[in-house]
Write a protein that holds these residues in place. Structure first.
Motif, PDB file in Angstrom:
ATOM      1  N   GLY A  13       6.869 -23.113 -14.015  1.00 56.63           N
ATOM      2  CA  GLY A  13       5.913 -22.479 -14.754  1.00 56.63           C
ATOM      3  C   GLY A  13       5.759 -21.166 -14.409  1.00 56.63           C
ATOM      4  O   GLY A  13       5.126 -20.513 -15.262  1.00 56.63           O
ATOM      5  N   LEU A  14       5.996 -20.739 -12.851  1.00 59.70           N
ATOM      6  CA  LEU A  14       5.813 -19.363 -12.720  1.00 59.70           C
ATOM      7  C   LEU A  14       6.448 -18.250 -13.663  1.00 59.70           C
ATOM      8  O   LEU A  14       5.917 -17.482 -14.068  1.00 59.70           O
ATOM      9  N   LEU A  16       7.858 -19.279 -16.622  1.00 61.69           N
ATOM     10  CA  LEU A  16       7.513 -19.121 -17.977  1.00 61.69           C
ATOM     11  C   LEU A  16       5.975 -18.655 -18.186  1.00 61.69           C
ATOM     12  O   LEU A  16       5.757 -17.798 -19.288  1.00 61.69           O
ATOM     13  N   GLY A  17       5.067 -18.999 -17.177  1.00 61.58           N
ATOM     14  CA  GLY A  17       3.960 -18.774 -17.285  1.00 61.58           C
ATOM     15  C   GLY A  17       3.907 -17.109 -17.241  1.00 61.58           C
ATOM     16  O   GLY A  17       2.737 -16.316 -17.919  1.00 61.58           O
ATOM     17  N   VAL A  20       3.743 -15.207 -20.323  1.00 64.54           N
ATOM     18  CA  VAL A  20       2.872 -15.244 -21.338  1.00 64.54           C
ATOM     19  C   VAL A  20       1.630 -14.260 -20.744  1.00 64.54           C
ATOM     20  O   VAL A  20       1.057 -13.399 -21.444  1.00 64.54           O
ATOM     21  N   LEU A 239      -1.742 -25.034 -10.466  1.00 63.31           N
ATOM     22  CA  LEU A 239      -1.785 -24.462 -11.889  1.00 63.31           C
ATOM     23  C   LEU A 239      -2.635 -23.554 -12.252  1.00 63.31           C
ATOM     24  O   LEU A 239      -2.526 -22.647 -13.282  1.00 63.31           O
ATOM     25  N   GLN A 242      -2.221 -20.236 -10.456  1.00 67.57           N
ATOM     26  CA  GLN A 242      -1.269 -19.680 -11.125  1.00 67.57           C
ATOM     27  C   GLN A 242      -1.525 -19.054 -12.610  1.00 67.57           C
ATOM     28  O   GLN A 242      -1.182 -17.890 -12.917  1.00 67.57           O
ATOM     29  N   GLY A 243      -2.461 -19.929 -13.136  1.00 70.15           N
ATOM     30  CA  GLY A 243      -2.666 -19.431 -14.819  1.00 70.15           C
ATOM     31  C   GLY A 243      -3.991 -18.443 -14.620  1.00 70.15           C
ATOM     32  O   GLY A 243      -4.304 -17.901 -15.629  1.00 70.15           O
TER      33      GLY A 243
ATOM     34  N   GLN B 152       0.216 -30.268 -19.263  1.00 69.21           N
ATOM     35  CA  GLN B 152      -0.690 -29.049 -18.593  1.00 69.21           C
ATOM     36  C   GLN B 152       0.350 -27.779 -18.575  1.00 69.21           C
ATOM     37  O   GLN B 152       0.035 -26.649 -18.979  1.00 69.21           O
ATOM     38  N   LEU B 153       1.746 -27.745 -18.034  1.00 70.03           N
ATOM     39  CA  LEU B 153       2.415 -26.680 -18.034  1.00 70.03           C
ATOM     40  C   LEU B 153       2.778 -26.106 -19.286  1.00 70.03           C
ATOM     41  O   LEU B 153       2.714 -24.941 -19.544  1.00 70.03           O
ATOM     42  N   LEU B 157      -0.479 -23.942 -19.287  1.00 72.32           N
ATOM     43  CA  LEU B 157      -0.350 -22.508 -18.535  1.00 72.32           C
ATOM     44  C   LEU B 157       0.782 -21.743 -19.602  1.00 72.32           C
ATOM     45  O   LEU B 157       0.372 -20.493 -19.767  1.00 72.32           O
ATOM     46  N   GLN B 158       1.545 -22.311 -20.292  1.00 74.14           N
ATOM     47  CA  GLN B 158       2.543 -21.655 -21.214  1.00 74.14           C
ATOM     48  C   GLN B 158       2.280 -21.301 -22.326  1.00 74.14           C
ATOM     49  O   GLN B 158       2.281 -19.816 -22.691  1.00 74.14           O
ATOM     50  N   MET B 164      -6.377 -26.662 -19.477  1.00 75.38           N
ATOM     51  CA  MET B 164      -5.674 -27.350 -18.472  1.00 75.38           C
ATOM     52  C   MET B 164      -6.395 -28.605 -17.921  1.00 75.38           C
ATOM     53  O   MET B 164      -5.939 -29.693 -17.290  1.00 75.38           O
ATOM     54  N   TYR B 165      -7.717 -28.339 -17.686  1.00 75.22           N
ATOM     55  CA  TYR B 165      -8.425 -29.375 -17.039  1.00 75.22           C
ATOM     56  C   TYR B 165      -9.967 -29.197 -17.256  1.00 75.22           C
ATOM     57  O   TYR B 165     -10.274 -28.214 -17.979  1.00 75.22           O
TER      58      TYR B 165
END
Lengths: 523, 313
Positions: A13-14, A16-17, A20, A239, A242-243, B152-153, B157-158, B164-165
């Motif tokens: 996720g890190l 890919l995220g 973005v 998450l 992270q986001g 969620q990912l 996020l992506q 996400m929540y």
């Protein structure tokens, strides 16, 4: 296994995220999103069994303990002990107002203390308020409290948010709703709204001007709103961090390294005054034999436990108190049994056990089995596994039983367990009384340890006001605990807080865990 | 028919009494009491006694049960042991979230599961069939929380398409619906898997029976054969599954509510169990029992509609 897989997912996720999210420039903002795991029992600190973030910002205490353990004037600008510490006089600040516009004064302090002691309120903190015999309002801003005997932990206890000053007018007005819908203190933030299960929103107290001296800023906080978001799931919280939708969250040890590579999150490590220990049931056969407990102590390699179970984010500590707590003594490290399997085996033999291929047996052929109880969370299960691997080196059969926390806490007072792997966080040595004094066998003395010598020391420690004398007493007490091994302390935890890099000036509160926002601002 | 419904409603009474006694006993037999869970380490034994007395936990069990029943009859489930908040108020506050999540996930389950099942049955052993069944298997086997995490990912996020929540308003506002899509998918896809497999096997069975052959022989449109003759008959067992699923979901989907930080009934109940907060546990268990009985009744009534041969007297 699941955990490692989650780590992998998060790492993915890190990567890919990051692609973005780099595009989104973070705007300077005037609020913070802070994740919290579960709703408080109440925002009424006299009733709430534990306090967290949100309580700390709503309420001020008479005395404030800074991150390095010194006491600073809070709502009391000064205090004075008399009669060897059995009488204390607090001189209050004269410029303080509650959020509801009522004046903070000696009457308010009297109201608060009387409420904590009121049997109808049934505060769980009545005990640590001390054996109060009288509360006297001397004048509008002076109050004197008398005690049956000196209370050594007085300043520490009163610096806890449990003794936060709550508005008497609000408590009388809202009655049962107080603590749920309403919470009125003097702190830098006021309660805006609490939607249970969802969020707790605090807004800045614009009139605030009584921040403790160790802050750079004594006036209103710089950040306008604190939005505490109820995030019961660890992965979702991470998450969110992270986001970028979460600004502040605790990071569990397995994930720290991932976040250290994230440029948008600052990982702030701080030691927490929290001691994790293996407690052995000292009233249950055969572990009532001290030699058996010492044999277990001889198997422990704390460095390995910290590295393997905690990924290195903890400090090995063989003493019952955490560094920074009065009475903590590095010299006591030498008293602790070093890892020495042969010495452990010798102790078992002395106690009348024989080693065979199948394990250790007593003369009647009963096998010696060591059972560890612990919480059923990932962290404690992992910890118990690593500890077992060490104890097994004796050739002993070791079993682990993981219990849901309510079951563990309710069943340990019955004393059916051999040992319990657990932790506590409290930065005054007086707490050892709860855990190891024979008065508390029915409750918090979960190792069922009875030692009149230790009882005497703990009783003296509770009433000895002079810090040096008190430190000496707890030195002796800890020596007994380490030597007789009802507790095998393992380590103190390092807390990792993930913080939005834009946020500056965050301070850790006493004990290291919860941040304070008076100085915090967005860069 | 009306009499039948009345009789079924009447049977609720023994169910409710039985459930209430069982929950009450189970809670009190299980280890752990709310006071020892709630007390901080620094509390003294005297503090503990005071709290026990304030909560009425020093009363004998029959008296505690009596006061519970007396209040419950008036739809008052008392106050939470821990927080002192009224259980009925709290439950009603959380109910809408759970209800809307149920609607969204059931809709997703029905809209994906049943068509996939039909297609798989009609194009047996084709690519469509294999694809549908692999999808069903995945939906069914992937643990809920893991699917949630993947969703969620990817979408949160992506791609940043969906939140996400959390929650935001009711579903008829577009914004509120957006927050429930990911939770709805993570719950609904597993039900969709079950539905798809059931629909497929039932359709396969029905398609081979005589009246379908007759329908074909007399030259009916294929579409009419499938939807009117085959599907309606194949749907009966599926209705049961949907009904049960509906009951389950309404009881609160604890994991999904936790992962997506939704303030629903399931999370409320599980937190109460950890805290040994028995007024809440009792209220939720009772409510779930009621919902299940009512959902089953609903299914039985639907049977009569779907299959006119079934009559209730």
């Amino acid at each position: 296994m699941l955990k490692y897989f989650s780590v992998f997912i998060l790492a993915m996720g890190l990567v890919l995220g990051g692609l973005v999210l780099d595009a989104d420039a973070v705007q300077a903002k005037d609020y913070l999103n802070i994740a919290y795991g579960s709703d408080p029992v109440s925002l009424d600190v006299h009733v709430a069994p534990s306090t967290s973030h949100y309580h700390n910002h709503i309420y001020d205490t008479l005395v404030v303990r800074s991150g390095d353990g010194d006491y600073y004037p809070g709502l009391a600008s000064d205090w004075e002990f008399a009669d060897d510490g059995a009488v204390v006089t607090f001189y209050l600040r004269e410029d303080v107002w509650f959020h509801d516009g009522t004046k903070f004064n000696a009457d308010a302090v009297q109201f608060n203390f009387e409420r904590i002691l009121d049997p109808a309120v049934a505060s769980p903190h009545g005990g640590i308020a001390g054996p109060i015999t009288g509360i006297f309002v001397e004048d509008e801003y002076t109050i004197t409290i008398n005690y049956e005997e000196p209370v050594a932990a007085l300043l520490y206890n009163y610096s806890q948010t449990f003794f936060g000053m709550q508005s008497p007018a609000a408590i009388e007005k809202y009655k049962d709703e107080y603590g749920n819908e309403y919470a009125v203190g003097t702190g830098p933030y006021k309660l805006d709204v609490w939607n249970a299960g969802e969020e707790i929103v605090l807004v800045r107290n614009e009139d605030y001007s009584w921040g403790a001296d160790f802050y750079d800023n004594q006036g209103p906080a710089k950040i306008e709103r604190l939005v505490f978001q109820n995030m019961p799931d660890e992965m979702t919280t991470l998450l969110g961090l992270q986001g970028g939708s979460i600004d502040i969250a605790n990071i569990p040890t397995p994930y720290i390294e991932i976040f250290e590579e994230n440029p948008d999150v600052d990982v702030q490590l701080a030691p927490v005054g929290r001691v994790t220990y293996l407690g052995i049931n000292s009233s249950k056969e055969p572990w009532s034999d001290m030699r058996l407990r010492q044999a277990i102590a001889h198997t422990i390699d704390r460095e390995e436990i910290v590295q393997v179970a905690m990924n290195g984010y903890a400090v090995p500590n063989p003493t019952p108190l955490a560094p920074g707590v009065l009475g903590y003594d590095e010299d006591l490290h030498d008293v602790a049994a070093p890892q020495d399997i042969e010495a452990g085996k010798e102790l078992l033999r002395e106690a009348g056990y024989n080693e065979t291929d199948q394990g250790w047996f007593d003369e009647d052929g009963n096998e010696l089995i060591f059972n560890i109880w612990t919480y059923s969370t990932d962290e404690y299960s992992r910890l118990a596994e690593v500890t077992r691997e060490q104890i097994i080196k004796l050739g002993l059969t070791v079993t682990i039983e993981t219990l849901e926390s309510g079951t563990l806490l309710s069943r340990t007072p019955d004393g059916d367990h051999d040992s319990v792997l657990i932790a506590y966080g409290w930065s005054d040595p007086g707490i050892l009384n709860s855990f190891l004094h024979s008065d508390n066998l029915d409750r918090s003395n979960r190792v069922h340890y009875v030692n009149p010598d230790l009882d005497r020391l703990l009783d003296r420690g509770a009433v000895t006001v002079d810090p040096e004398e008190r430190a000496r007493i707890y030195h002796e007490a800890q020596k007994i605990i380490i030597e007789e091994a009802p507790w095998i302390p393992l380590f103190t935890v390092t807390n990792a807080l993930g913080v939005n890099t834009e946020l500056q000036g965050l301070r850790r509160g006493p004990g290291g865990a919860e941040p304070r926002f008076l100085d915090a601002y967005f860069d | 028919m009306h009499q039948y419904i009345l009789r079924r409603m009447f049977m609720l009474i023994p169910v409710v009494i039985g459930v209430s006694i069982l929950t009450f006993l189970m809670i009190h037999i299980a280890p752990g009491d709310p006071v020892s869970v709630m007390l901080p380490d620094h509390a003294t034994s005297q503090d503990a006694e005071l709290i026990r007395a304030r909560l009425g936990l020093d009363q004998p069990l029959p008296i505690q049960y009596y006061s519970f029943v007396r209040n419950a009859i008036q739809l008052d489930f008392g106050q939470s042991v821990q927080t002192g908040r009224r259980v009925s108020t709290e439950l009603f506050a959380r109910w809408p979230t759970t209800f809307q999540l149920t609607i969204v996930s059931l809709t997703i389950a029905i809209l994906t599961g049943i068509p996939l099942g039909i297609m798989a049955a009609l194009k047996r052993a084709s690519f469509t069939d294999h694809f549908s069944m692999v999808f069903a298997l995945l939906g069914f086997c992937l643990p809920n929380f893991f699917l949630a995490l993947l969703l969620q990912l990817l979408f949160g996020l992506q791609l940043g398409w969906l939140p996400m929540y959390g929650v935001s308003g009711p579903i008829w506002t577009g914004e509120g619906l957006k927050y429930l899509i990911l939770p709805g998918l993570s719950l609904g896809l597993s039900s969709a898997g079950v539905l798809a497999r059931m629909t497929r096997s039932n359709m396969l069975e029905v398609i081979q029976v005589d009246y379908i052959r007759t329908a074909r022989a007399k030259g009916l449109w294929e579409r009419r054969i499938i939807f009117k003759h085959a599907l309606k008959n194949a749907l009966i067992p599926i209705t049961t599954i949907v009904g049960v699923q509906f009951g389950f979901l309404l009881g609160g989907a604890f994991i999904t509510e936790t992962v997506f930080a939704l303030p629903g009934v399931g999370r409320y109940a599980v937190n109460a169990i950890f805290a040994r907060d028995f007024p809440i546990i009792q209220a939720v268990t009772l409510m779930m029992a009621l919902i299940f009985v009512l959902a089953n009744l609903g299914v039985d009534l639907l049977y009569a509609y779907l299959d006119p041969r079934i009559r209730y007297e």
